[in-house]
Design a protein around this motif. Structure first.
Motif, PDB file in Angstrom:
ATOM      1  N   ALA A 169       0.829  -1.207   0.000  1.00 21.64           N
ATOM      2  CA  ALA A 169       0.000   0.000   0.000  1.00 21.64           C
ATOM      3  C   ALA A 169       0.864   1.258   0.000  1.00 21.64           C
ATOM      4  O   ALA A 169       1.994   1.256   0.498  1.00 21.64           O
ATOM      5  N   ALA A 170       0.315   2.323  -0.546  1.00 21.76           N
ATOM      6  CA  ALA A 170       1.035   3.604  -0.618  1.00 21.76           C
ATOM      7  C   ALA A 170       1.444   4.082   0.772  1.00 21.76           C
ATOM      8  O   ALA A 170       2.572   4.527   0.984  1.00 21.76           O
ATOM      9  N   GLU A 171       0.516   3.959   1.746  1.00 25.61           N
ATOM     10  CA  GLU A 171       0.800   4.483   3.084  1.00 25.61           C
ATOM     11  C   GLU A 171       1.898   3.695   3.792  1.00 25.61           C
ATOM     12  O   GLU A 171       2.538   4.206   4.713  1.00 25.61           O
ATOM     13  N   ASN A 223       4.572   2.703   2.256  1.00 20.61           N
ATOM     14  CA  ASN A 223       5.808   2.930   1.512  1.00 20.61           C
ATOM     15  C   ASN A 223       6.147   4.402   1.312  1.00 20.61           C
ATOM     16  O   ASN A 223       7.035   4.728   0.527  1.00 20.61           O
ATOM     17  N   GLY A 259       4.202   6.723   0.023  1.00 23.66           N
ATOM     18  CA  GLY A 259       3.625   7.281  -1.200  1.00 23.66           C
ATOM     19  C   GLY A 259       3.451   6.239  -2.290  1.00 23.66           C
ATOM     20  O   GLY A 259       4.060   5.168  -2.256  1.00 23.66           O
ATOM     21  N   GLN A 260       2.627   6.563  -3.271  1.00 26.40           N
ATOM     22  CA  GLN A 260       2.304   5.614  -4.333  1.00 26.40           C
ATOM     23  C   GLN A 260       3.497   5.314  -5.231  1.00 26.40           C
ATOM     24  O   GLN A 260       3.682   4.178  -5.677  1.00 26.40           O
ATOM     25  N   GLU A 261       4.317   6.313  -5.484  1.00 28.78           N
ATOM     26  CA  GLU A 261       5.475   6.095  -6.366  1.00 28.78           C
ATOM     27  C   GLU A 261       6.425   5.045  -5.775  1.00 28.78           C
ATOM     28  O   GLU A 261       6.872   4.123  -6.473  1.00 28.78           O
ATOM     29  N   ALA A 291       5.581   2.814  -3.542  1.00 27.58           N
ATOM     30  CA  ALA A 291       4.853   1.547  -3.493  1.00 27.58           C
ATOM     31  C   ALA A 291       4.916   0.843  -4.853  1.00 27.58           C
ATOM     32  O   ALA A 291       5.105  -0.378  -4.922  1.00 27.58           O
ATOM     33  N   ASP A 292       4.768   1.609  -5.913  1.00 23.24           N
ATOM     34  CA  ASP A 292       4.847   1.028  -7.260  1.00 23.24           C
ATOM     35  C   ASP A 292       6.240   0.463  -7.527  1.00 23.24           C
ATOM     36  O   ASP A 292       6.391  -0.577  -8.171  1.00 23.24           O
ATOM     37  N   ARG A 293       7.260   1.162  -7.017  1.00 20.93           N
ATOM     38  CA  ARG A 293       8.633   0.675  -7.229  1.00 20.93           C
ATOM     39  C   ARG A 293       8.857  -0.649  -6.498  1.00 20.93           C
ATOM     40  O   ARG A 293       9.440  -1.588  -7.047  1.00 20.93           O
TER      41      ARG A 293
END
Length: 231
Positions: free
Chosen positions: A63-65, A67, A69-71, A73-75
Motif C-alpha cells: 500500500a502507498a501508506e 511505503n 507514497g504511491q510512487e 509503493a509502485d517501485r
C-alpha cells in the motif's frame, strides 16, 4: 559471488488472540531492499520456505501508506515482480547450510505464525549461528529465533543482543492489543537481550555473526552490515 539463503514465511495468515485470522505474509520492503543490495554486490539469492511453498506477500506492505507514497509503493511492487526466486523456492527441509555464505530472514507477521514454531527453521538458525556465517534477521523475522532451541532446552540466542519489532510499534500499528503474544516479550522470556530503538526509526544491532533490525526502515542498513561481514 556468494549464495545467500533467504528463509521466508509460508503463512498468509496470523492467528490473533480471539482466533480470527489476520491476512499477512512477508513484508515486501524487507525482502526487496536486501535482495537488491545483495544482487547489486554480485551475490546469488536462493529462497527457502517450509514445504517449498511460494512465500505470500502481505498485501498491506504494498500500500502507498506503507511505503511513503504511491510512487515508492509502485517501485517496491515492480521490484517484487522481478524477484523470480520467490516463484521457485526450495524446501527448507532440503537446505544444506554448507551451500550458503550467509542467511537472511525478512519479516512480516507471517513468521509469527509458522517460523516461530518451525523446528527445521530452528535447526537452520542454530547451525548458522554456530557456523559463524553472517545471519541477518529483520522486524518480525526474529520470531523465528524462538524455535532455535538447543538439546538442553535453552534458546541458542539467549544472551545475544538483538533488535526486533517492539511492543510499542505493535501497539502503534494497531495489532498489539489483538495479538496472542508480543515478539519483544517472547524474545525476552527466552533470554534474548532485546535492544529497543525509537519506533519506526532505523535500528540495527550487531552481535558476533548476528545482525538484526527492528523494523522495515532497518532493512537497508542491515543489508549493508551483512555485506560488510561477507567482505
Amino acid at each position: 559471488m556468494a549464495k545467500i539463503l533467504f528463509v521466508m514465511t509460508g503463512s498468509d495468515r496470523w492467528t490473533l488472540a480471539d482466533g480470527t485470522q489476520h491476512p499477512t505474509g512477508f513484508w515486501a520492503e524487507e525482502a526487496v531492499t536486501p535482495y537488491e543490495a545483495f544482487r547489486a554486490a554480485g551475490h546469488e539469492v536462493v529462497v527457502a520456505t517450509p514445504g517449498g511453498v511460494v512465500p505470500p506477500v502481505d498485501k498491506g506492505s504494498l500500500a502507498a501508506e506503507a511505503n511513503g507514497g504511491q510512487e515508492a509503493a509502485d517501485r517496491i511492487a515492480g521490484a517484487l515482480a522481478g524477484m523470480t526466486e520467490l516463484q521457485r523456492p526450495v524446501r527448507l527441509e532440503d537446505v544444506d547450510l554448507a551451500d550458503y555464505a550467509a542467511v537472511f530472514y525478512p519479516g512480516g507477521h507471517g513468521p509469527m505464525e509458522d517460523l516461530a514454531v518451525d523446528p527445521v527453521s530452528g535447526r537452520v538458525l542454530v547451525e548458522t549461528l554456530g557456523s559463524g556465517k553472517p545471519l541477518g534477521v529483520v522486524c518480525h523475522g526474529p520470531a523465528a529465533l524462538l524455535a532455535a532451541v538447543t538439546p538442553d532446552g535453552s534458546n541458542a540466542f539467549a544472551g545475544y543482543r538483538v533488535a526486533a519489532f517492539t511492543n510499542a510499534e505493535e501497539l502503534l500499528a494497531g495489532l498489539g492489543e489483538k495479538a496472542k503474544w508480543l515478539l519483544q516479550d517472547r524474545l525476552t522470556e527466552a533470554g534474548v537481550d532485546v535492544r529497543v530503538g525509537e519506533p519506526w526509526a532505523p535500528h540495527v544491532v550487531v552481535d558476533r555473526n548476528l545482525v538484526t533490525g527492528q523494523n522495515p526502515a532497518s532493512s537497508a542498513p542491515l543489508a549493508a552490515e551483512l555485506l560488510k561481514k561477507l567482505g
